[in-house]
Design an enzyme around this catalytic site. Sequence first.
Site, short mmCIF file in Angstrom:
data_model
loop_
_atom_site.label_atom_id
_atom_site.label_comp_id
_atom_site.label_asym_id
_atom_site.label_seq_id
_atom_site.Cartn_x
_atom_site.Cartn_y
_atom_site.Cartn_z
N GLU A 165 0.80 -1.23 0.00
CA GLU A 165 0.00 0.00 0.00
C GLU A 165 0.83 1.28 0.00
OE1 GLU A 165 -2.88 -0.24 3.18
OE2 GLU A 165 -3.95 -1.88 2.22
N GLU A 181 -5.47 -8.69 0.81
CA GLU A 181 -6.13 -8.40 2.09
C GLU A 181 -7.61 -8.16 1.86
OE1 GLU A 181 -4.53 -5.19 4.53
OE2 GLU A 181 -2.47 -5.80 4.05
C1 FCB Z 1 -4.52 -2.23 5.55
C2 FCB Z 1 -3.15 -2.57 6.08
C3 FCB Z 1 -3.13 -3.60 7.16
C4 FCB Z 1 -4.28 -3.43 8.11
C5 FCB Z 1 -5.59 -3.29 7.37
C6 FCB Z 1 -6.79 -3.16 8.25
O1 FCB Z 1 -4.51 -0.95 5.01
O2 FCB Z 1 -2.33 -3.04 5.02
O3 FCB Z 1 -1.89 -3.54 7.80
O4 FCB Z 1 -4.05 -2.37 8.96
O5 FCB Z 1 -5.53 -2.20 6.49
#
Ligand code: FCB
Length: 471
Positions: free
Chosen positions: A185, A365
């Site tokens: 990110e 994620e």
């Molecule tokens: C993302 C991050 C991860 C976590 C989630 C909820 O942006 O990569 O580390 O904090 O959000």
Amino acid sequence: MLMKSAEHSGNAVFGPEAGAIAERFPRDFVWGVATSAYQIEGAAHEDGRGDSIWDEFCRRPGAIKDGSSGDRACDHYHRIGEDVGLIASLGVNAYRFSMAWPRVQPLGAGEWNEKGFDFYDRLVDGLLERGVGPHLTLNHWDLPQALQEIGGWMNRDTVGRFADYAAEVARRFGSRAATIATHNEPWVIAILGHQAGTFAPGLKSQKAAMQVSHHLLLSHGIALQALRGQRCAAPLGIVLNQGPTHAVTNSPEDLAKARLDDGLTIRWYMDALLRGSYPEDVLAFLGEDAPRVAPGDMATIRQPLDFLGINYYTRNLSGTGVPLGPVESGREVTDMGWEVFPAGMTELLLRLQADYRLPPIHVTENGAAYRDRLVGGRVADVDRIRYLQSHIAAMADALEGGVDVRGYFVWSLLDNFEWADGYSKRFGLVFVDYDTQQRTLKDSALWYRQFCSRARASGPWRRASGDGVRP
Ligand code: FCB
């Protein structure tokens, strides 16, 4: 230790609908869970680890909601035996984690810390012994503080430091890692870290933020060259946080603002990585704050990607006068205040597929924070199960729409240190009691275990993209 809730296995909540969704995925699909170093490891000052910018940021009064830090976190550093067992017990075939750069190279340059590498050796070997693929991320935000002191990601020299670190990791782990991603990110590091100032290192300058985003992308490109120079066997990529941006109204002003926000969050990164240019409308908007780009940089950024990681949580709502962050839409939200919007995952993936020549995609994620309570040894987190099921179904829609999605990772394996929110938000499939460090599988963990086993047993062999029929 962990099976306290096993008697009421996920059966109670794993319905026919979940089974039907599982059957929409090829059997060789990658099903995983994800974490990051600073959020779980603890042992922040042990075995030669150097400070990261998050150690420093946490010391600032008021920076973290509950005044906490990652000093101890889930104490994962001392519990990898137990935690690797926990991962394997979920029946997943993949684990996404990050390596803490200051643990393996305390000053971000010069000497390597063998004790730090030993830890990741044990982790990677432990996973492989149990048939779980290690998906490694090089930078999940914890830049060595020593580099921050000479400008951090604002300093172009950090790009070269990062490439050296990447090459060393390739030498040691390149043949054992299932994949290697450079950054997690970059938008968050650049914007939340250097423009909003709510994340480390806590600066507030758009100009700095955009220069940082350019250096992150450039370091990604140079690191991929360095990794390939080491003949790294693992597929290589980068992880981006993305969601569709919708205008709050159809007024021309709000639509224009939404288009610009789409440029700042999606096209800035995707155009650079896959087309070798920054979007003109965003450059025009930035004016003087646009980054300095040296000749050849854009070609360096545009390296072939073996995979692209997408982190999807929600959509963005945008309009003139609408601040960065969650916007009240009247729909259900998670404990982060993030709207539950599964259709956004399908929309995003189909749009990326239409606009770019995509490599294979991993949803690196996806998950949700809820106010979980441990009652009588059980966490009945029905909301999280609904969240996961609806988003996995949305991913199946994209797969059937022709997007080459090959993997999915739940954020997160464990409840953990949620950055500026400290320990107040629980994202885990596994509940962590931070006083005792006891881990308890939530109902969602039992659900996911059943889901993965069903997906592996009953789906089609052939990938949706048709690139390989298995026996
Ligand atoms: C993302 C991050 C991860 C976590 C989630 C909820 O942006 O990569 O580390 O904090 O959000």
